[in-house]
Design a protein around this motif. Structure first.
Motif, PDB file in Angstrom:
ATOM      1  N   ALA A  77      -0.790  -0.611  15.335  1.00  0.00           N
ATOM      2  CA  ALA A  77      -0.587   0.085  14.070  1.00  0.00           C
ATOM      3  C   ALA A  77      -0.554  -0.921  12.920  1.00  0.00           C
ATOM      4  O   ALA A  77      -0.058  -2.035  13.054  1.00  0.00           O
ATOM      5  CB  ALA A  77       0.712   0.874  14.109  1.00  0.00           C
ATOM      6  N   LEU A  78      -1.085  -0.513  11.788  1.00  0.00           N
ATOM      7  CA  LEU A  78      -1.103  -1.344  10.594  1.00  0.00           C
ATOM      8  C   LEU A  78       0.327  -1.579  10.103  1.00  0.00           C
ATOM      9  O   LEU A  78       1.107  -0.641   9.966  1.00  0.00           O
ATOM     10  CB  LEU A  78      -1.915  -0.647   9.498  1.00  0.00           C
ATOM     11  CG  LEU A  78      -2.023  -1.360   8.160  1.00  0.00           C
ATOM     12  CD1 LEU A  78      -2.802  -2.656   8.301  1.00  0.00           C
ATOM     13  CD2 LEU A  78      -2.681  -0.457   7.130  1.00  0.00           C
ATOM     14  N   THR A  79       0.680  -2.859   9.860  1.00  0.00           N
ATOM     15  CA  THR A  79       2.015  -3.178   9.353  1.00  0.00           C
ATOM     16  C   THR A  79       1.972  -3.973   8.056  1.00  0.00           C
ATOM     17  O   THR A  79       2.941  -3.957   7.301  1.00  0.00           O
ATOM     18  CB  THR A  79       2.816  -3.993  10.381  1.00  0.00           C
ATOM     19  OG1 THR A  79       2.102  -5.184  10.705  1.00  0.00           O
ATOM     20  CG2 THR A  79       3.087  -3.178  11.636  1.00  0.00           C
ATOM     21  N   TYR A  80       0.858  -4.659   7.787  1.00  0.00           N
ATOM     22  CA  TYR A  80       0.781  -5.513   6.603  1.00  0.00           C
ATOM     23  C   TYR A  80      -0.681  -5.689   6.233  1.00  0.00           C
ATOM     24  O   TYR A  80      -1.502  -6.010   7.077  1.00  0.00           O
ATOM     25  CB  TYR A  80       1.401  -6.883   6.929  1.00  0.00           C
ATOM     26  CG  TYR A  80       1.706  -7.731   5.733  1.00  0.00           C
ATOM     27  CD1 TYR A  80       2.846  -7.527   4.977  1.00  0.00           C
ATOM     28  CD2 TYR A  80       0.853  -8.761   5.356  1.00  0.00           C
ATOM     29  CE1 TYR A  80       3.143  -8.317   3.878  1.00  0.00           C
ATOM     30  CE2 TYR A  80       1.138  -9.557   4.262  1.00  0.00           C
ATOM     31  CZ  TYR A  80       2.282  -9.333   3.530  1.00  0.00           C
ATOM     32  OH  TYR A  80       2.561 -10.112   2.446  1.00  0.00           O
ATOM     33  N   TYR A  81      -1.004  -5.442   4.946  1.00  0.00           N
ATOM     34  CA  TYR A  81      -2.384  -5.578   4.506  1.00  0.00           C
ATOM     35  C   TYR A  81      -2.401  -5.914   3.018  1.00  0.00           C
ATOM     36  O   TYR A  81      -1.858  -5.159   2.201  1.00  0.00           O
ATOM     37  CB  TYR A  81      -3.154  -4.276   4.779  1.00  0.00           C
ATOM     38  CG  TYR A  81      -4.613  -4.337   4.431  1.00  0.00           C
ATOM     39  CD1 TYR A  81      -5.508  -5.087   5.196  1.00  0.00           C
ATOM     40  CD2 TYR A  81      -5.102  -3.665   3.325  1.00  0.00           C
ATOM     41  CE1 TYR A  81      -6.844  -5.145   4.870  1.00  0.00           C
ATOM     42  CE2 TYR A  81      -6.447  -3.724   2.999  1.00  0.00           C
ATOM     43  CZ  TYR A  81      -7.309  -4.466   3.773  1.00  0.00           C
ATOM     44  OH  TYR A  81      -8.640  -4.531   3.442  1.00  0.00           O
ATOM     45  N   LEU A  82      -2.999  -7.033   2.653  1.00  0.00           N
ATOM     46  CA  LEU A  82      -3.128  -7.462   1.260  1.00  0.00           C
ATOM     47  C   LEU A  82      -1.789  -7.418   0.513  1.00  0.00           C
ATOM     48  O   LEU A  82      -1.673  -6.862  -0.568  1.00  0.00           O
ATOM     49  CB  LEU A  82      -4.169  -6.606   0.523  1.00  0.00           C
ATOM     50  CG  LEU A  82      -5.596  -6.693   1.036  1.00  0.00           C
ATOM     51  CD1 LEU A  82      -6.479  -5.692   0.296  1.00  0.00           C
ATOM     52  CD2 LEU A  82      -6.140  -8.099   0.887  1.00  0.00           C
ATOM     53  N   SER A  83      -0.772  -7.988   1.113  1.00  0.00           N
ATOM     54  CA  SER A  83       0.589  -8.063   0.561  1.00  0.00           C
ATOM     55  C   SER A  83       1.283  -6.711   0.463  1.00  0.00           C
ATOM     56  O   SER A  83       2.303  -6.576  -0.197  1.00  0.00           O
ATOM     57  CB  SER A  83       0.598  -8.731  -0.813  1.00  0.00           C
ATOM     58  OG  SER A  83       0.126 -10.047  -0.716  1.00  0.00           O
ATOM     59  N   LEU A  95       5.083   2.585   2.047  1.00  0.00           N
ATOM     60  CA  LEU A  95       4.362   1.419   1.544  1.00  0.00           C
ATOM     61  C   LEU A  95       5.268   0.674   0.578  1.00  0.00           C
ATOM     62  O   LEU A  95       5.894   1.289  -0.290  1.00  0.00           O
ATOM     63  CB  LEU A  95       3.086   1.840   0.805  1.00  0.00           C
ATOM     64  CG  LEU A  95       2.065   2.666   1.572  1.00  0.00           C
ATOM     65  CD1 LEU A  95       0.909   3.046   0.662  1.00  0.00           C
ATOM     66  CD2 LEU A  95       1.558   1.902   2.776  1.00  0.00           C
ATOM     67  N   GLY A  96       5.308  -0.642   0.694  1.00  0.00           N
ATOM     68  CA  GLY A  96       6.136  -1.443  -0.193  1.00  0.00           C
ATOM     69  C   GLY A  96       5.589  -2.845  -0.333  1.00  0.00           C
ATOM     70  O   GLY A  96       4.676  -3.258   0.392  1.00  0.00           O
ATOM     71  N   GLN A  97       6.137  -3.592  -1.269  1.00  0.00           N
ATOM     72  CA  GLN A  97       5.726  -4.973  -1.500  1.00  0.00           C
ATOM     73  C   GLN A  97       6.938  -5.849  -1.784  1.00  0.00           C
ATOM     74  O   GLN A  97       6.935  -6.646  -2.714  1.00  0.00           O
ATOM     75  CB  GLN A  97       4.745  -5.043  -2.673  1.00  0.00           C
ATOM     76  CG  GLN A  97       3.397  -4.427  -2.390  1.00  0.00           C
ATOM     77  CD  GLN A  97       2.501  -4.471  -3.601  1.00  0.00           C
ATOM     78  OE1 GLN A  97       2.726  -3.734  -4.552  1.00  0.00           O
ATOM     79  NE2 GLN A  97       1.488  -5.315  -3.570  1.00  0.00           N
ATOM     80  N   SER A  98       7.977  -5.727  -0.967  1.00  0.00           N
ATOM     81  CA  SER A  98       9.201  -6.478  -1.235  1.00  0.00           C
ATOM     82  C   SER A  98       8.972  -7.986  -1.133  1.00  0.00           C
ATOM     83  O   SER A  98       9.507  -8.748  -1.948  1.00  0.00           O
ATOM     84  CB  SER A  98      10.330  -6.033  -0.313  1.00  0.00           C
ATOM     85  OG  SER A  98       9.972  -6.189   1.040  1.00  0.00           O
ATOM     86  N   ALA A  99       8.181  -8.450  -0.170  1.00  0.00           N
ATOM     87  CA  ALA A  99       7.911  -9.882  -0.057  1.00  0.00           C
ATOM     88  C   ALA A  99       7.110 -10.375  -1.259  1.00  0.00           C
ATOM     89  O   ALA A  99       7.382 -11.451  -1.808  1.00  0.00           O
ATOM     90  CB  ALA A  99       7.155 -10.182   1.242  1.00  0.00           C
ATOM     91  N   TYR A 100       6.143  -9.592  -1.701  1.00  0.00           N
ATOM     92  CA  TYR A 100       5.337  -9.949  -2.872  1.00  0.00           C
ATOM     93  C   TYR A 100       6.205  -9.988  -4.126  1.00  0.00           C
ATOM     94  O   TYR A 100       6.090 -10.893  -4.948  1.00  0.00           O
ATOM     95  CB  TYR A 100       4.191  -8.944  -3.036  1.00  0.00           C
ATOM     96  CG  TYR A 100       3.247  -9.274  -4.159  1.00  0.00           C
ATOM     97  CD1 TYR A 100       2.222 -10.195  -3.982  1.00  0.00           C
ATOM     98  CD2 TYR A 100       3.385  -8.678  -5.401  1.00  0.00           C
ATOM     99  CE1 TYR A 100       1.360 -10.507  -5.014  1.00  0.00           C
ATOM    100  CE2 TYR A 100       2.527  -8.973  -6.438  1.00  0.00           C
ATOM    101  CZ  TYR A 100       1.516  -9.890  -6.241  1.00  0.00           C
ATOM    102  OH  TYR A 100       0.657 -10.205  -7.270  1.00  0.00           O
ATOM    103  N   ALA A 101       7.100  -9.000  -4.265  1.00  0.00           N
ATOM    104  CA  ALA A 101       7.996  -8.961  -5.420  1.00  0.00           C
ATOM    105  C   ALA A 101       8.924 -10.171  -5.423  1.00  0.00           C
ATOM    106  O   ALA A 101       9.180 -10.767  -6.479  1.00  0.00           O
ATOM    107  CB  ALA A 101       8.799  -7.665  -5.425  1.00  0.00           C
ATOM    108  N   SER A 102       9.407 -10.560  -4.255  1.00  0.00           N
ATOM    109  CA  SER A 102      10.279 -11.742  -4.166  1.00  0.00           C
ATOM    110  C   SER A 102       9.527 -13.009  -4.544  1.00  0.00           C
ATOM    111  O   SER A 102      10.069 -13.880  -5.239  1.00  0.00           O
ATOM    112  CB  SER A 102      10.842 -11.871  -2.749  1.00  0.00           C
ATOM    113  OG  SER A 102      11.656 -10.762  -2.444  1.00  0.00           O
ATOM    114  N   LYS A 103       8.272 -13.119  -4.118  1.00  0.00           N
ATOM    115  CA  LYS A 103       7.457 -14.283  -4.498  1.00  0.00           C
ATOM    116  C   LYS A 103       7.171 -14.291  -5.995  1.00  0.00           C
ATOM    117  O   LYS A 103       7.138 -15.348  -6.628  1.00  0.00           O
ATOM    118  CB  LYS A 103       6.150 -14.293  -3.710  1.00  0.00           C
ATOM    119  CG  LYS A 103       6.319 -14.655  -2.255  1.00  0.00           C
ATOM    120  CD  LYS A 103       4.995 -14.604  -1.516  1.00  0.00           C
ATOM    121  CE  LYS A 103       5.208 -14.789  -0.028  1.00  0.00           C
ATOM    122  NZ  LYS A 103       3.983 -14.606   0.738  1.00  0.00           N
ATOM    123  N   LEU A 104       6.971 -13.117  -6.578  1.00  0.00           N
ATOM    124  CA  LEU A 104       6.757 -12.998  -8.015  1.00  0.00           C
ATOM    125  C   LEU A 104       7.988 -13.499  -8.779  1.00  0.00           C
ATOM    126  O   LEU A 104       7.864 -14.256  -9.746  1.00  0.00           O
ATOM    127  CB  LEU A 104       6.456 -11.548  -8.384  1.00  0.00           C
ATOM    128  CG  LEU A 104       6.471 -11.167  -9.863  1.00  0.00           C
ATOM    129  CD1 LEU A 104       5.420 -11.942 -10.641  1.00  0.00           C
ATOM    130  CD2 LEU A 104       6.255  -9.673 -10.018  1.00  0.00           C
TER     131      LEU A 104
END
Length: 171
Positions: free
Chosen positions: A6-12, A24-33
């Motif tokens: 199953a898909l778990t991560y794609y393009l951040s 769908l979320g981008q918590s890791a991307y937001a933290s890097k931002l």
């Protein structure tokens, strides 16, 4: 070809598939931002922007680093994919990428403080279980809210499903 599961991560974009919903979320991307902008230790705030904020391209405030401003705002534009709650504010600060000033940067920093407090938010798509699909449409316009060019900003949200898409904490 191999099955990777199953898909778990794609393009951040983090994907969580449960029995009741797809999240769908981008918590890791937001933290890097927040890290790239130097705002990891900032105090979170609960609102995106000041009420009735009117910024202008003709600002006389001091200039800021345009490259940093464009980079941070561009990163926030990508975050909008799973954070529709920040779409208007990001679009608003995007108007000033050509010649960013201190007052524009202050608004971006407030938006980053909001992201800090809502880093785990995202979109939840409830599974319908075979029920009928319902089309729901919302629209709004600010009637010449751009004080520089007197242009209107408008927005449209279209939902197709049995329930509205929500942006809630994914934890």
């Amino acid at each position: 070809m191999s099955d990777l599961g199953a898909l778990t991560y794609y393009l951040s974009i983090e994907v969580r598939q449960g029995r009741e919903a797809l999240m769908l979320g981008q918590s890791a991307y937001a933290s890097k931002l927040l890290e790239r902008s130097g705002m990891t230790e900032c105090k979170p705030c609960v609102t995106l922007m000041e009420e009735r904020l009117k910024l202008t391209k003709a600002s006389t405030a001091a200039k800021v680093d345009a490259t940093l401003y464009r980079s941070i705002v561009g990163d926030m534009r990508y975050l909008v994919h799973t954070r529709p709650d920040i779409a208007f504010a990001v679009g608003y600060v995007s108007r000033f990428m050509e010649d960013p000033r201190e007052d524009h940067w202050a608004t971006v920093k407030r938006l980053l403080r909001y992201i800090k407090g809502t880093v785990d938010h995202g979109i939840i798509f409830p599974k319908t279980g075979g029920s009928r699909l319902q089309l729901t449409v919302f629209s709004d316009a600010d009637m010449a809210g751009d004080i520089h060019g007197r242009q209107s900003t408008s927005g449209v949200l279209v939902f197709l499903g049995s329930a509205l898409i929500s942006w809630l904490s994914l934890k």
